[in-house]
Design a protein around this motif. Structure first.
Motif, PDB file in Angstrom:
ATOM      1  N   GLY A  79       0.829  -1.193   0.000  1.00 34.52           N
ATOM      2  CA  GLY A  79       0.000   0.000   0.000  1.00 34.52           C
ATOM      3  C   GLY A  79       0.862   1.239   0.000  1.00 34.52           C
ATOM      4  N   GLN A  80       0.232   2.381  -0.103  1.00 34.35           N
ATOM      5  CA  GLN A  80       0.933   3.634   0.093  1.00 34.35           C
ATOM      6  C   GLN A  80       0.782   4.063   1.543  1.00 34.35           C
ATOM      7  OE1 GLN A  80      -0.419   5.474  -4.133  1.00 34.35           O
ATOM      8  NE2 GLN A  80       1.102   6.702  -3.037  1.00 34.35           N
ATOM      9  N   ARG A  81       1.615   4.998   1.990  1.00 36.54           N
ATOM     10  CA  ARG A  81       1.575   5.393   3.398  1.00 36.54           C
ATOM     11  C   ARG A  81       0.198   5.883   3.816  1.00 36.54           C
ATOM     12  NH1 ARG A  81       5.812   9.837   4.177  1.00 36.54           N
ATOM     13  NH2 ARG A  81       5.196  10.323   2.027  1.00 36.54           N
ATOM     14  N   ALA A  82      -0.482   6.598   2.917  1.00 39.17           N
ATOM     15  CA  ALA A  82      -1.785   7.175   3.253  1.00 39.17           C
ATOM     16  C   ALA A  82      -2.959   6.393   2.670  1.00 39.17           C
ATOM     17  CB  ALA A  82      -1.843   8.627   2.783  1.00 39.17           C
ATOM     18  N   SER A  83      -2.695   5.227   2.082  1.00 40.37           N
ATOM     19  CA  SER A  83      -3.804   4.388   1.595  1.00 40.37           C
ATOM     20  C   SER A  83      -4.722   4.029   2.753  1.00 40.37           C
ATOM     21  CB  SER A  83      -3.266   3.103   0.963  1.00 40.37           C
ATOM     22  OG  SER A  83      -2.481   3.353  -0.169  1.00 40.37           O
ATOM     23  N   LEU A  84      -6.000   3.887   2.473  1.00 37.83           N
ATOM     24  CA  LEU A  84      -6.969   3.457   3.479  1.00 37.83           C
ATOM     25  C   LEU A  84      -7.281   1.985   3.240  1.00 37.83           C
ATOM     26  CD1 LEU A  84      -9.367   6.540   3.484  1.00 37.83           C
ATOM     27  CD2 LEU A  84      -7.385   6.090   4.952  1.00 37.83           C
ATOM     28  N   ILE A  85      -6.995   1.162   4.249  1.00 35.94           N
ATOM     29  CA  ILE A  85      -7.092  -0.292   4.081  1.00 35.94           C
ATOM     30  C   ILE A  85      -7.793  -0.893   5.288  1.00 35.94           C
ATOM     31  CG2 ILE A  85      -5.783  -2.423   3.711  1.00 35.94           C
ATOM     32  CD1 ILE A  85      -3.464  -0.601   2.726  1.00 35.94           C
ATOM     33  N   GLY A  86      -8.745  -1.787   5.051  1.00 31.48           N
ATOM     34  CA  GLY A  86      -9.424  -2.462   6.158  1.00 31.48           C
ATOM     35  C   GLY A  86     -10.918  -2.479   5.988  1.00 31.48           C
ATOM     36  N   ASN A  87     -11.641  -2.035   7.052  1.00 34.97           N
ATOM     37  CA  ASN A  87     -13.101  -2.060   7.055  1.00 34.97           C
ATOM     38  C   ASN A  87     -13.622  -3.471   6.775  1.00 34.97           C
ATOM     39  OD1 ASN A  87     -15.878  -0.729   5.235  1.00 34.97           O
ATOM     40  ND2 ASN A  87     -15.582  -0.631   7.430  1.00 34.97           N
ATOM     41  N   ILE A  88     -12.953  -4.458   7.386  1.00 34.62           N
ATOM     42  CA  ILE A  88     -13.343  -5.860   7.181  1.00 34.62           C
ATOM     43  C   ILE A  88     -14.668  -6.123   7.891  1.00 34.62           C
ATOM     44  CG2 ILE A  88     -12.686  -8.264   7.601  1.00 34.62           C
ATOM     45  CD1 ILE A  88      -9.758  -7.309   7.536  1.00 34.62           C
ATOM     46  N   GLY A  89     -15.664  -6.501   7.134  1.00 27.68           N
ATOM     47  CA  GLY A  89     -16.966  -6.753   7.730  1.00 27.68           C
ATOM     48  C   GLY A  89     -18.058  -6.765   6.676  1.00 27.68           C
ATOM     49  N   VAL A  90     -19.292  -6.888   7.138  1.00 24.39           N
ATOM     50  CA  VAL A  90     -20.455  -6.978   6.246  1.00 24.39           C
ATOM     51  C   VAL A  90     -21.514  -6.001   6.735  1.00 24.39           C
ATOM     52  CG1 VAL A  90     -22.229  -8.497   5.291  1.00 24.39           C
ATOM     53  CG2 VAL A  90     -19.973  -9.416   5.861  1.00 24.39           C
ATOM     54  N   ARG A  91     -22.150  -5.334   5.798  1.00 24.53           N
ATOM     55  CA  ARG A  91     -23.233  -4.409   6.161  1.00 24.53           C
ATOM     56  C   ARG A  91     -24.420  -4.621   5.233  1.00 24.53           C
ATOM     57  NH1 ARG A  91     -21.713   1.713   4.572  1.00 24.53           N
ATOM     58  NH2 ARG A  91     -23.981   1.895   4.454  1.00 24.53           N
ATOM     59  N   GLY A  94       4.076  -4.335   2.771  1.00 21.74           N
ATOM     60  CA  GLY A  94       5.022  -3.250   2.580  1.00 21.74           C
ATOM     61  C   GLY A  94       4.344  -1.965   2.176  1.00 21.74           C
ATOM     62  N   VAL A  95       5.121  -0.872   2.221  1.00 25.93           N
ATOM     63  CA  VAL A  95       4.617   0.450   1.865  1.00 25.93           C
ATOM     64  C   VAL A  95       5.526   1.043   0.800  1.00 25.93           C
ATOM     65  CG1 VAL A  95       4.219   2.798   2.689  1.00 25.93           C
ATOM     66  CG2 VAL A  95       3.549   0.859   4.107  1.00 25.93           C
ATOM     67  N   SER A  96       4.936   1.515  -0.283  1.00 29.58           N
ATOM     68  CA  SER A  96       5.702   2.140  -1.354  1.00 29.58           C
ATOM     69  C   SER A  96       4.739   2.990  -2.176  1.00 29.58           C
ATOM     70  CB  SER A  96       6.391   1.076  -2.224  1.00 29.58           C
ATOM     71  OG  SER A  96       7.226   1.666  -3.185  1.00 29.58           O
ATOM     72  N   ASN A  97       5.042   3.211  -3.438  1.00 31.59           N
ATOM     73  CA  ASN A  97       4.143   3.929  -4.330  1.00 31.59           C
ATOM     74  C   ASN A  97       4.135   3.216  -5.671  1.00 31.59           C
ATOM     75  OD1 ASN A  97       6.019   5.378  -6.382  1.00 31.59           O
ATOM     76  ND2 ASN A  97       6.963   5.826  -4.392  1.00 31.59           N
ATOM     77  N   PRO A  98       3.109   3.419  -6.496  1.00 30.76           N
ATOM     78  CA  PRO A  98       2.975   2.626  -7.723  1.00 30.76           C
ATOM     79  C   PRO A  98       4.108   2.811  -8.718  1.00 30.76           C
ATOM     80  CG  PRO A  98       1.320   4.379  -7.626  1.00 30.76           C
ATOM     81  CD  PRO A  98       1.946   4.308  -6.279  1.00 30.76           C
ATOM     82  N   VAL A  99       4.766   3.974  -8.716  1.00 33.06           N
ATOM     83  CA  VAL A  99       5.879   4.194  -9.637  1.00 33.06           C
ATOM     84  C   VAL A  99       7.078   3.337  -9.238  1.00 33.06           C
ATOM     85  CG1 VAL A  99       7.510   5.899 -10.542  1.00 33.06           C
ATOM     86  CG2 VAL A  99       5.112   6.528 -10.207  1.00 33.06           C
ATOM     87  N   ALA A 100       7.426   3.361  -7.949  1.00 34.15           N
ATOM     88  CA  ALA A 100       8.547   2.556  -7.466  1.00 34.15           C
ATOM     89  C   ALA A 100       8.262   1.068  -7.620  1.00 34.15           C
ATOM     90  CB  ALA A 100       8.835   2.885  -6.003  1.00 34.15           C
ATOM     91  N   VAL A 101       7.025   0.658  -7.336  1.00 35.32           N
ATOM     92  CA  VAL A 101       6.650  -0.747  -7.467  1.00 35.32           C
ATOM     93  C   VAL A 101       6.793  -1.203  -8.917  1.00 35.32           C
ATOM     94  CG1 VAL A 101       4.749  -2.400  -7.300  1.00 35.32           C
ATOM     95  CG2 VAL A 101       5.108  -0.729  -5.481  1.00 35.32           C
ATOM     96  N   LYS A 102       6.274  -0.407  -9.847  1.00 36.72           N
ATOM     97  CA  LYS A 102       6.348  -0.759 -11.276  1.00 36.72           C
ATOM     98  C   LYS A 102       7.799  -0.877 -11.723  1.00 36.72           C
ATOM     99  CE  LYS A 102       4.633   0.813 -15.818  1.00 36.72           C
ATOM    100  NZ  LYS A 102       5.910   1.065 -16.522  1.00 36.72           N
ATOM    101  N   SER A 103       8.621   0.076 -11.330  1.00 37.91           N
ATOM    102  CA  SER A 103      10.026   0.053 -11.718  1.00 37.91           C
ATOM    103  C   SER A 103      10.719  -1.205 -11.200  1.00 37.91           C
ATOM    104  CB  SER A 103      10.737   1.295 -11.180  1.00 37.91           C
ATOM    105  OG  SER A 103      12.116   1.266 -11.483  1.00 37.91           O
ATOM    106  N   ALA A 104      10.461  -1.533  -9.927  1.00 36.16           N
ATOM    107  CA  ALA A 104      11.109  -2.699  -9.332  1.00 36.16           C
ATOM    108  C   ALA A 104      10.625  -4.001  -9.957  1.00 36.16           C
ATOM    109  CB  ALA A 104      10.854  -2.717  -7.825  1.00 36.16           C
TER     110      ALA A 104
END
Length: 303
Positions: free
Chosen positions: A155-167, A260-270
């Motif tokens: 993810g990115q540092r400020a990505s929002l991840i989670g909210n595991i559940g059902v509504r 891990g935490v990174s950004n899509p540009v660095a991930v793509k390059s790697a």
């Protein structure tokens, strides 16, 4: 003439693609927007089909799932997740430490700026293709279920991840209808057939039935998928993990929800350096005459 020319260009593009030899590549598949829509990047069946195509393609060196979704339909997210699980069950397990090696390469700035850098990871020696999920702005609820079995989740540092559940949302129009003098008559075959009818207030018995028969079974399926994928990586109480909380990418890594935490540009390059191949977008539908006639600009991606 204009219409005929555009249709000809569309078909010509398809023919060129059909007869152009495919090159080694990193298969990139998108989950974008609400899961469960009919769009190519939101429909679980279409996304799963893209995954299956990449898994079966010898020219695809690695699979990247680019995720940016607030969640959506559990049936669609289950379809995506189950294709990944079945693929991993069909093939031998990856050697231990691969996830850590991927993260190290991605976080190594040399990977971006040194063109001749060679990774220690040899994809040709692996028993199957690596599956890497990259979260952009958010990956919540059903999106988590869809990607939870990826080999590496970034993810990115400020990505929002989670909210595991059902509504389950249920609007109540009964007071409004009463105020404006509108009545609703519903004829049913059984006592609970109209249980979620928005024209009457739901009572405590119906709430308990909805939670027991609809919410809890799907929630248990969701939890089972998450635990089967990453139980040994979590560093927090499960009650907290499954409380519906959302974390930033930094926190999600700390608690073991992502790797891990990174950004899509660095991930793509790697990943392109690791695989010695470039990204290839799978989540683009081919030219459709029917779609063009319905909306010629939408089929080209302008609307």
């Amino acid at each position: 003439m204009l219409l005929g020319g555009i249709i000809f260009i569309g078909f010509l593009g398809n023919l060129i693609t059909m007869f152009t030899p495919e090159k080694s590549h990193v298969a990139m598949i998108q989950i974008n927007g609400e899961i469960g829509t009919d769009h190519d990047t939101g429909n679980g069946e279409k996304i799963a089909q893209h995954l299956l195509t990449a898994m079966s393609n010898d020219d695809a060196q690695m699979i990247v799932i680019k995720a940016n979704s607030p969640g959506g339909s559990p049936t669609d997210s289950q379809t995506i997740n189950e294709i990944i699980v079945q693929y991993k069950q069909w093939k031998s397990p990856l050697p231990k430490g691969i996830s850590e090696q991927i993260i190290n390469d991605i976080e190594n700035p040399v990977m971006m700026f040194q063109e001749d850098f060679t990774s220690s990871i040899d994809l040709k020696t692996l028993p199957r293709k690596l599956i890497v999920a990259v979260v952009i702005k958010q990956c919540a609820s059903a999106c988590v279920q869809a990607i939870i079995n990826a080999d590496v989740i970034i993810g990115q540092r400020a990505s929002l991840i989670g909210n595991i559940g059902v509504r389950l949302d249920r609007i109540n129009f009964s007071d409004f209808a009463k105020n404006v003098g509108v009545t609703n008559t519903t004829i049913t075959s059984g006592q609970y057939k109209a249980m979620l009818n928005p024209w009457h207030a739901i009572d405590s018995e119906e709430l308990d039935i909805a939670k027991t028969t609809l919410i809890e079974p799907v929630f248990e399926q969701f939890k089972a998928d998450v635990l089967a994928a990453r139980a040994e990586k979590f560093k927090l109480e499960l009650d907290t993990l499954f409380s519906g909380l959302v974390w930033t990418g930094d926190e999600a890594q700390r608690i073991g929800l992502i790797d891990g935490v990174s950004n899509p540009v660095a991930v793509k390059s790697a990943l392109e350096k690791i695989s010695k191949a470039q990204y290839k977008e799978y989540s683009i539908e081919s030219f459709s005459l029917g779609a063009f006639i319905k909306n010629p600009f939408a089929s080209m991606g302008y609307l």
